[in-house]
Design a protein around this motif. Structure first.
Motif, PDB file in Angstrom:
ATOM      1  N   GLN A 198       0.826  -1.200   0.000  1.00  0.00           N
ATOM      2  CA  GLN A 198       0.000   0.000   0.000  1.00  0.00           C
ATOM      3  C   GLN A 198       0.868   1.261   0.000  1.00  0.00           C
ATOM      4  O   GLN A 198       1.948   1.280   0.594  1.00  0.00           O
ATOM      5  N   PRO A 199       0.385   2.338  -0.650  1.00  0.00           N
ATOM      6  CA  PRO A 199       1.142   3.601  -0.621  1.00  0.00           C
ATOM      7  C   PRO A 199       0.959   4.302   0.727  1.00  0.00           C
ATOM      8  O   PRO A 199       0.013   4.047   1.464  1.00  0.00           O
ATOM      9  N   LEU A 200       1.894   5.192   1.043  1.00  0.00           N
ATOM     10  CA  LEU A 200       1.794   6.034   2.231  1.00  0.00           C
ATOM     11  C   LEU A 200       0.559   6.939   2.103  1.00  0.00           C
ATOM     12  O   LEU A 200       0.355   7.520   1.032  1.00  0.00           O
ATOM     13  N   PRO A 201      -0.309   7.072   3.100  1.00  0.00           N
ATOM     14  CA  PRO A 201      -0.264   6.521   4.457  1.00  0.00           C
ATOM     15  C   PRO A 201      -1.060   5.221   4.614  1.00  0.00           C
ATOM     16  O   PRO A 201      -1.199   4.714   5.725  1.00  0.00           O
ATOM     17  N   LEU A 202      -1.610   4.678   3.510  1.00  0.00           N
ATOM     18  CA  LEU A 202      -2.452   3.491   3.621  1.00  0.00           C
ATOM     19  C   LEU A 202      -1.673   2.273   4.100  1.00  0.00           C
ATOM     20  O   LEU A 202      -2.257   1.312   4.610  1.00  0.00           O
ATOM     21  N   ASN A 203      -0.328   2.315   3.948  1.00  0.00           N
ATOM     22  CA  ASN A 203       0.473   1.173   4.396  1.00  0.00           C
ATOM     23  C   ASN A 203       0.402   0.974   5.916  1.00  0.00           C
ATOM     24  O   ASN A 203       0.688  -0.115   6.408  1.00  0.00           O
ATOM     25  N   TYR A 204       0.004   2.027   6.654  1.00  0.00           N
ATOM     26  CA  TYR A 204      -0.145   1.897   8.102  1.00  0.00           C
ATOM     27  C   TYR A 204      -1.529   1.383   8.504  1.00  0.00           C
ATOM     28  O   TYR A 204      -1.746   1.034   9.664  1.00  0.00           O
ATOM     29  N   LEU A 205      -2.436   1.321   7.546  1.00  0.00           N
ATOM     30  CA  LEU A 205      -3.811   0.913   7.832  1.00  0.00           C
ATOM     31  C   LEU A 205      -4.167  -0.453   7.253  1.00  0.00           C
ATOM     32  O   LEU A 205      -4.952  -1.200   7.844  1.00  0.00           O
ATOM     33  N   PHE A 206      -3.586  -0.776   6.083  1.00  0.00           N
ATOM     34  CA  PHE A 206      -3.988  -1.994   5.379  1.00  0.00           C
ATOM     35  C   PHE A 206      -2.769  -2.826   5.006  1.00  0.00           C
ATOM     36  O   PHE A 206      -1.705  -2.301   4.679  1.00  0.00           O
ATOM     37  N   ALA A 207      -2.954  -4.147   5.026  1.00  0.00           N
ATOM     38  CA  ALA A 207      -1.906  -5.063   4.579  1.00  0.00           C
ATOM     39  C   ALA A 207      -1.748  -4.991   3.069  1.00  0.00           C
ATOM     40  O   ALA A 207      -2.673  -4.572   2.352  1.00  0.00           O
ATOM     41  N   PRO A 208      -0.588  -5.368   2.536  1.00  0.00           N
ATOM     42  CA  PRO A 208      -0.423  -5.419   1.069  1.00  0.00           C
ATOM     43  C   PRO A 208      -1.530  -6.254   0.430  1.00  0.00           C
ATOM     44  O   PRO A 208      -1.950  -7.283   0.960  1.00  0.00           O
ATOM     45  N   LYS A 209      -1.984  -5.782  -0.724  1.00  0.00           N
ATOM     46  CA  LYS A 209      -3.113  -6.414  -1.408  1.00  0.00           C
ATOM     47  C   LYS A 209      -2.627  -7.490  -2.371  1.00  0.00           C
ATOM     48  O   LYS A 209      -1.476  -7.472  -2.810  1.00  0.00           O
ATOM     49  N   LEU A 210      -3.533  -8.399  -2.721  1.00  0.00           N
ATOM     50  CA  LEU A 210      -3.276  -9.403  -3.748  1.00  0.00           C
ATOM     51  C   LEU A 210      -4.247  -9.155  -4.892  1.00  0.00           C
ATOM     52  O   LEU A 210      -5.421  -9.513  -4.797  1.00  0.00           O
ATOM     53  N   PRO A 211      -3.795  -8.516  -5.984  1.00  0.00           N
ATOM     54  CA  PRO A 211      -4.693  -8.258  -7.109  1.00  0.00           C
ATOM     55  C   PRO A 211      -5.272  -9.550  -7.672  1.00  0.00           C
ATOM     56  O   PRO A 211      -4.599 -10.580  -7.723  1.00  0.00           O
ATOM     57  N   LYS A 212      -6.517  -9.485  -8.114  1.00  0.00           N
ATOM     58  CA  LYS A 212      -7.237 -10.696  -8.506  1.00  0.00           C
ATOM     59  C   LYS A 212      -6.684 -11.347  -9.762  1.00  0.00           C
ATOM     60  O   LYS A 212      -6.914 -12.542  -9.995  1.00  0.00           O
ATOM     61  N   ASP A 213      -5.947 -10.606 -10.595  1.00  0.00           N
ATOM     62  CA  ASP A 213      -5.429 -11.189 -11.832  1.00  0.00           C
ATOM     63  C   ASP A 213      -4.016 -11.735 -11.675  1.00  0.00           C
ATOM     64  O   ASP A 213      -3.436 -12.275 -12.623  1.00  0.00           O
ATOM     65  N   ALA A 214      -3.434 -11.642 -10.480  1.00  0.00           N
ATOM     66  CA  ALA A 214      -2.077 -12.151 -10.266  1.00  0.00           C
ATOM     67  C   ALA A 214      -2.058 -13.675 -10.269  1.00  0.00           C
ATOM     68  O   ALA A 214      -2.952 -14.323  -9.729  1.00  0.00           O
TER      69      ALA A 214
END
Length: 280
Positions: A198-214
């Motif tokens: 997540q970009p700053l400041p969302l990195n302090y609120l949410f875990a890294p995401k897993l995009p659905k097409d990965a």
């Protein structure tokens, strides 16, 4: 059966390489487990390695292929030992092989990686860090056994010169693959730092995401899967928000190359989907 599988007798051939002590059985066994859960049989998983201790018995082991150089290049960021796989033979394998780095995480089916292009194509992952250069990645790429022999011969003739000119082995393959490389769809193989955290400041609120097409997530440089699981940007990183913030203006406690702003960006929360997938 498509052209790619016909050339390998209907078998999906997956390979990896291991040398030294950086990775070893833990990484190899986890990679095998991820492949086995995310591929439609029949398939083989072959590891070219200098040690077989502790490996899952279902893994086919081969000695490291020879590389006719008097000395490997120095002061280079490229992983030039991968050139061992570019020779005229790879054990008993024939036809297209799909190479995987030991520290990537497989999150969905690998079947589609055997459906792009023809059996004679070199098919690479897009390098997300150099979009204007159209550079390929060798964290995951497919090639027919023997197709990259001209690259191995050129490298062996002048290893330091090739490394100095191209810096990364993936640039050397991209620029010199016979007939030029094809590329997998950009979103199939994602870069954890660039595409998931997540970009700053969302990195302090949410875990890294897993995009659905990965389908696969790669972990170049120092942020490895075990760090992502713990919520650490690098091995000595903080694991709590309070500790991470306390290091912001203390040069002795943050990564030496980080400015205060980059340090703030380099916080990640523990990543459960990495833990769920990165296992034997």
């Amino acid at each position: 059966m498509n052209d790619v599988l016909s050339a390998s007798g209907g078998v999906k051939q997956v390979i990896c390489i291991n040398w030294g002590t950086k990775y070893g059985a833990k990484f190899i066994n986890r990679l095998y487990g991820m492949v086995a859960r995310n591929i439609t049989p029949p398939f083989t998983f072959t590891c070219f390695t200098d040690t077989r201790d502790g490996l899952n018995p279902n893994i086919l082991c081969e000695d490291l292929p020879p590389l006719a150089v008097s000395a490997m290049p120095v002061n280079t960021p490229g992983i030039w030992n991968k050139a061992r796989l570019w020779g005229p033979k790879l054990g008993s394998l024939k036809g297209p092989v799909l190479f995987l780095d030991l520290d990537l995480v497989i999150v969905r089916s690998l079947d589609a990686f055997f459906e792009v292009g023809s059996a004679e194509d070199v098919v690479m992952t897009r390098n997300q860090t150099t979009p204007f250069e159209k550079l390929g990645q060798t964290s995951l790429y497919r090639f027919p056994v023997g197709k990259l022999l001209p690259l191995q011969e050129a490298f062996c003739a002048n290893p330091q010169g090739i490394a100095d000119q191209y810096r990364f082995e993936q640039r050397f393959v991209t620029k010199n693959a016979p007939g030029g490389p094809r590329f997998y769809p950009r979103r199939w193989v994602l870069h954890f730092r660039q595409d998931c955290r997540q970009p700053l400041p969302l990195n302090y609120l949410f875990a890294p995401k897993l995009p659905k097409d990965a389908r696969v997530v790669i972990f170049p440089r120092t942020l490895r899967p075990e760090n992502a699981i713990l919520g650490k940007f690098y091995n000595n990183g903080a694991t709590t928000i309070r500790d991470h913030l306390a290091r912001t203006f203390d040069k002795t406690r943050r990564k030496s190359s980080d400015t205060p702003f980059s340090h703030l960006r380099h916080y990640i929360k523990p990543t459960k989907w990495v833990e769920d997938n990165w296992r034997e």
